[in-house]
Write a protein that holds these residues in place. Structure first.
Motif, PDB file in Angstrom:
ATOM      1  N   ALA A  13      19.584  -6.664   0.174  1.00 21.65           N
ATOM      2  CA  ALA A  13      18.153  -6.422  -0.032  1.00 21.65           C
ATOM      3  C   ALA A  13      17.453  -6.203   1.309  1.00 21.65           C
ATOM      4  CB  ALA A  13      17.515  -7.590  -0.790  1.00 21.65           C
ATOM      5  N   ALA A  14      17.781  -7.011   2.300  1.00 22.42           N
ATOM      6  CA  ALA A  14      17.177  -6.847   3.633  1.00 22.42           C
ATOM      7  C   ALA A  14      17.562  -5.497   4.227  1.00 22.42           C
ATOM      8  CB  ALA A  14      17.619  -7.987   4.555  1.00 22.42           C
ATOM      9  N   ALA A  16      18.408  -2.793   2.603  1.00 19.03           N
ATOM     10  CA  ALA A  16      17.724  -1.747   1.838  1.00 19.03           C
ATOM     11  C   ALA A  16      16.278  -1.597   2.279  1.00 19.03           C
ATOM     12  CB  ALA A  16      17.807  -2.056   0.342  1.00 19.03           C
ATOM     13  N   HIS A  17      15.585  -2.699   2.469  1.00 24.38           N
ATOM     14  CA  HIS A  17      14.181  -2.623   2.905  1.00 24.38           C
ATOM     15  C   HIS A  17      14.072  -1.956   4.282  1.00 24.38           C
ATOM     16  CE1 HIS A  17      11.872  -4.527  -0.274  1.00 24.38           C
ATOM     17  NE2 HIS A  17      12.920  -5.317  -0.459  1.00 24.38           N
ATOM     18  N   VAL A  20      14.721   1.823   3.819  1.00 26.90           N
ATOM     19  CA  VAL A  20      13.553   2.480   3.200  1.00 26.90           C
ATOM     20  C   VAL A  20      12.445   2.629   4.240  1.00 26.90           C
ATOM     21  CG1 VAL A  20      11.720   2.187   1.484  1.00 26.90           C
ATOM     22  CG2 VAL A  20      14.123   1.860   0.835  1.00 26.90           C
ATOM     23  N   ASP A  21      12.220   1.583   5.045  1.00 30.10           N
ATOM     24  CA  ASP A  21      11.229   1.682   6.129  1.00 30.10           C
ATOM     25  C   ASP A  21      11.587   2.809   7.090  1.00 30.10           C
ATOM     26  OD1 ASP A  21       9.866  -0.483   5.065  1.00 30.10           O
ATOM     27  OD2 ASP A  21      10.600  -1.916   6.560  1.00 30.10           O
ATOM     28  N   GLU A  32      13.965   3.388  -4.394  1.00 31.61           N
ATOM     29  CA  GLU A  32      13.412   2.036  -4.470  1.00 31.61           C
ATOM     30  C   GLU A  32      14.380   1.063  -3.781  1.00 31.61           C
ATOM     31  OE1 GLU A  32      10.403   1.036  -5.543  1.00 31.61           O
ATOM     32  OE2 GLU A  32      10.055   3.194  -5.660  1.00 31.61           O
ATOM     33  N   PRO A  33      13.850   0.077  -3.061  1.00 33.58           N
ATOM     34  CA  PRO A  33      14.726  -0.852  -2.341  1.00 33.58           C
ATOM     35  C   PRO A  33      15.733  -1.576  -3.238  1.00 33.58           C
ATOM     36  CG  PRO A  33      12.481  -1.090  -1.566  1.00 33.58           C
ATOM     37  CD  PRO A  33      12.438  -0.166  -2.756  1.00 33.58           C
ATOM     38  N   ALA A  37      19.664  -1.513  -2.558  1.00 31.67           N
ATOM     39  CA  ALA A  37      20.404  -2.758  -2.319  1.00 31.67           C
ATOM     40  C   ALA A  37      21.636  -2.821  -3.212  1.00 31.67           C
ATOM     41  CB  ALA A  37      19.503  -3.971  -2.559  1.00 31.67           C
TER      42      ALA A  37
END
Length: 153
Positions: A13-14, A16-17, A20-21, A32-33, A37
């Protein structure tokens, strides 16, 4: 600060975020994150993808894809993504992450590592070149290597 191999849902998840950033920073489309993820976790589970995170909480991410080499025994690695959040740049953290990427690729048995970046991303080009990456066929004296892509969708 050593990079760690993503292994948990929170790690993916981290990652992926951050990815995306990264895309949003350059006005590129991003999924979508949550979807990303799950995709990173699935790719990592196959063994042909490694996701490395650096920082606590993570502020840098690298994604490596591995494949069998055609020209020599062993693996080749493709650095699909390398990103450090803007507020952490300029302190050598990208260089440290790239060094971890290179060490990880070697530890997996890769004898070759390639990547691509845009011509106008001078900071990225400087980072890669200072670690010995070259954008010429045959290294140094060969013709400029050109990267092509085709969307098959």
């Amino acid at each position: 600060m050593p990079a760690a191999l993503a292994a948990t849902a929170a790690d993916f998840a981290a990652a992926a975020h951050l990815l995306v950033d990264f895309n949003r920073e350059y006005d590129d489309p991003a999924p979508e994150p949550g979807w990303l993820a799950d995709r990173l976790a699935a790719l990592s589970a196959t063994g042909d993808t490694s996701v490395l995170l650096t920082g606590e909480p993570p502020f840098g991410v690298a994604v490596l894809r591995f494949r069998e080499s055609l020209w020599q025994p062993g693996l080749e690695a493709y650095l699909a993504e390398l990103y450090v959040a803007p507020q952490h740049r300029g302190r050598g953290l990208g260089t440290a992450l790239l060094d971890e990427v290179i060490a990880h690729a070697r530890s997996r048995g890769a004898g070759y590592l390639d990547l691509n970046t845009s011509e106008d991303d001078l900071a990225a080009r400087h980072l890669y070149e200072k670690r010995g990456f070259d954008c010429h066929e045959g290294r140094g004296s060969g013709p400029l290597a050109v990267y092509y892509e085709l969307d098959l969708g």
